[in-house]
Design an enzyme around this catalytic site. Sequence first.
Site, mmCIF file in Angstrom:
data_model
loop_
_atom_site.group_PDB
_atom_site.id
_atom_site.type_symbol
_atom_site.label_atom_id
_atom_site.label_comp_id
_atom_site.label_asym_id
_atom_site.label_seq_id
_atom_site.Cartn_x
_atom_site.Cartn_y
_atom_site.Cartn_z
ATOM 1 N N GLU A 13 0.822 -1.153 -0.126
ATOM 2 C CA GLU A 13 -0.030 0.052 -0.146
ATOM 3 C C GLU A 13 0.893 1.312 -0.019
ATOM 4 O O GLU A 13 2.043 1.237 0.549
ATOM 5 C CB GLU A 13 -0.906 -0.098 1.228
ATOM 6 C CG GLU A 13 -1.766 -1.179 1.451
ATOM 7 C CD GLU A 13 -2.463 -1.190 2.742
ATOM 8 O OE1 GLU A 13 -2.692 -0.264 3.347
ATOM 9 O OE2 GLU A 13 -2.959 -2.227 3.156
ATOM 10 N N CYS B 65 3.516 8.246 1.066
ATOM 11 C CA CYS B 65 3.848 7.336 2.340
ATOM 12 C C CYS B 65 3.915 6.034 1.494
ATOM 13 O O CYS B 65 2.922 5.513 1.211
ATOM 14 C CB CYS B 65 2.749 7.371 3.513
ATOM 15 S SG CYS B 65 3.153 6.001 4.637
ATOM 16 N N CYS C 95 5.798 -7.352 8.059
ATOM 17 C CA CYS C 95 6.707 -7.037 8.985
ATOM 18 C C CYS C 95 6.975 -7.830 10.050
ATOM 19 O O CYS C 95 6.391 -8.544 10.475
ATOM 20 C CB CYS C 95 6.072 -5.503 9.481
ATOM 21 S SG CYS C 95 7.495 -4.744 10.492
ATOM 22 N N CYS D 97 4.709 -4.899 16.408
ATOM 23 C CA CYS D 97 4.189 -4.107 17.354
ATOM 24 C C CYS D 97 2.510 -4.155 17.380
ATOM 25 O O CYS D 97 1.953 -4.430 16.562
ATOM 26 C CB CYS D 97 4.365 -2.462 16.805
ATOM 27 S SG CYS D 97 5.985 -2.127 16.435
ATOM 28 N N CYS E 274 -0.439 -2.457 15.599
ATOM 29 C CA CYS E 274 -0.182 -2.032 14.177
ATOM 30 C C CYS E 274 -0.825 -3.237 13.373
ATOM 31 O O CYS E 274 -0.698 -4.580 13.499
ATOM 32 C CB CYS E 274 1.418 -2.008 13.731
ATOM 33 S SG CYS E 274 1.630 -1.309 12.092
ATOM 34 N N CYS F 189 -1.657 2.411 6.901
ATOM 35 C CA CYS F 189 -1.232 1.305 5.926
ATOM 36 C C CYS F 189 -1.447 0.028 6.685
ATOM 37 O O CYS F 189 -1.431 -0.054 8.017
ATOM 38 C CB CYS F 189 0.138 1.568 5.939
ATOM 39 S SG CYS F 189 0.541 2.501 4.257
HETATM 40 N N1 SAH Z 1 8.261 0.367 11.118
HETATM 41 C C1 SAH Z 1 8.356 1.744 10.792
HETATM 42 C C2 SAH Z 1 7.447 2.443 9.940
HETATM 43 C C3 SAH Z 1 6.207 1.870 9.786
HETATM 44 S S1 SAH Z 1 5.145 2.290 10.934
HETATM 45 C C4 SAH Z 1 8.092 2.401 12.248
HETATM 46 O O1 SAH Z 1 7.488 1.549 13.161
HETATM 47 O O2 SAH Z 1 8.283 3.390 12.448
HETATM 48 C C5 SAH Z 1 4.377 3.764 10.467
HETATM 49 C C6 SAH Z 1 4.199 4.535 11.722
HETATM 50 O O3 SAH Z 1 2.682 4.218 11.722
HETATM 51 C C7 SAH Z 1 4.590 4.421 12.928
HETATM 52 O O4 SAH Z 1 4.706 5.518 13.633
HETATM 53 C C8 SAH Z 1 3.804 3.262 13.612
HETATM 54 O O5 SAH Z 1 3.715 3.402 14.915
HETATM 55 C C9 SAH Z 1 2.215 4.052 13.297
HETATM 56 N N2 SAH Z 1 1.258 3.211 13.430
HETATM 57 C C10 SAH Z 1 0.958 1.813 13.456
HETATM 58 N N3 SAH Z 1 -0.080 1.333 13.671
HETATM 59 C C11 SAH Z 1 -0.757 2.454 13.937
HETATM 60 C C12 SAH Z 1 -2.329 2.520 14.499
HETATM 61 N N4 SAH Z 1 -3.005 1.429 14.858
HETATM 62 N N5 SAH Z 1 -2.756 3.991 14.662
HETATM 63 C C13 SAH Z 1 -1.854 5.090 14.539
HETATM 64 N N6 SAH Z 1 -0.539 4.848 14.021
HETATM 65 C C14 SAH Z 1 -0.056 3.746 13.772
#
Ligand code: SAH
Length: 343
Positions: free
Chosen positions: A92, A105, A112, A116, A119, A333
């Site tokens: 995406e 973006c 991944c 986390c 996410c 994403c």
């Molecule tokens: N792996 C990298 C980039 C991908 S995540 C990183 O961790 O930074 C990109 C951003 O989206 C990160 O700041 C991540 O924490 C955020 N993100 C992921 N899930 C989310 C959610 N449910 N709500 C808001 N932001 C989210």
Amino acid sequence: MQIDLKSLTYTELENFLKDNFNFPKYKANQVYKWLYRGVTTFDEMTDISKKDRENLKEKAYINILEIQRKLVSKIDGTTKYLFKLSDGEYVESVVMRYKHGNSICISTQVGCKMRCDFCASALNGFIRNLTSSEIIDQIIFAQKDLGEKISNVVLMGMGEPLDNMENVLKFLENIHHPEGLCISHRHISLSTCGLVDKIDMLSDMDMQLTLSVSLHAPNDEIRNKIMPISLKYPYEDLMKSCKNYFNKTKRRISLEYILIDDLNDSKECAKMLSDRLRGFSCHVNLIPANSVKEKPHQKSPMQKVMEFQAELKRNNINATVRRTLGSDINASCGQLRNKEKQN
Ligand code: SAH
């Protein structure tokens, strides 16, 4: 084996075309320009002779991303692409329309490994790294579809860019070439969940990227609960690495902080965070968490988000609340790909 031309840097392309077809430099330049304009076949390279094009077809190929789905927000024009890769996987990318230009973006991996907790990207695990051409093609094909230039790039889509370092570095080498996309590193943000050794490598390269670090907690205790990577790289080490990045590059770091209800959004958390960041030239980006269907976390109420920001500001920490864009198209994403996979 055929060569993926967009995986080569400008100089590598020149050498490849010289060694294989005895192309002079000006002709390599023509090929390079076509590639970054988004041609999908060699026959579109109209200033290259038919014979040369046939030769090219034998030894090389042009990577293509197909637009599988495209969603445009009625609210703010944010455009989300679901691209299909050559092996049938999906990634995406989201284009955001700002007064100062278009920002995209992009993703760096399919799935991944970082797991986390909040996410959507890792819900189906890790599939594979994107090649450097698949990374840059998200920009090329979005630009082509929009008929407009993209001026800013954030590596903040699916995947952990620093877990695909080799291809991301190649992508960064290609993206600023004046004959290609011509996007300077100053207009690129790279977001990481905090791979300390890789941040240190980036610092040594002094590339003028904006580094965004997904912090999401004021201490190890909370961070460990939601980000497994924190068990490997503790808070202290991460902050040291961030400070080192700033000292070497003089680029102010952006710290991302998702606010999750009753987990990391209390006034005490804001105070703790302020203490940790005192004297460090950074910017905190507060993000009310997007709820992900498969996950239990809830978005902090706006009142708490504002209070959290106020507490940081009281402590002279620069903090903004991220504006929500594309809320009607699920612009965060991971969500569209998951949906496509379930169908
Ligand atoms: N792996 C990298 C980039 C991908 S995540 C990183 O961790 O930074 C990109 C951003 O989206 C990160 O700041 C991540 O924490 C955020 N993100 C992921 N899930 C989310 C959610 N449910 N709500 C808001 N932001 C989210």
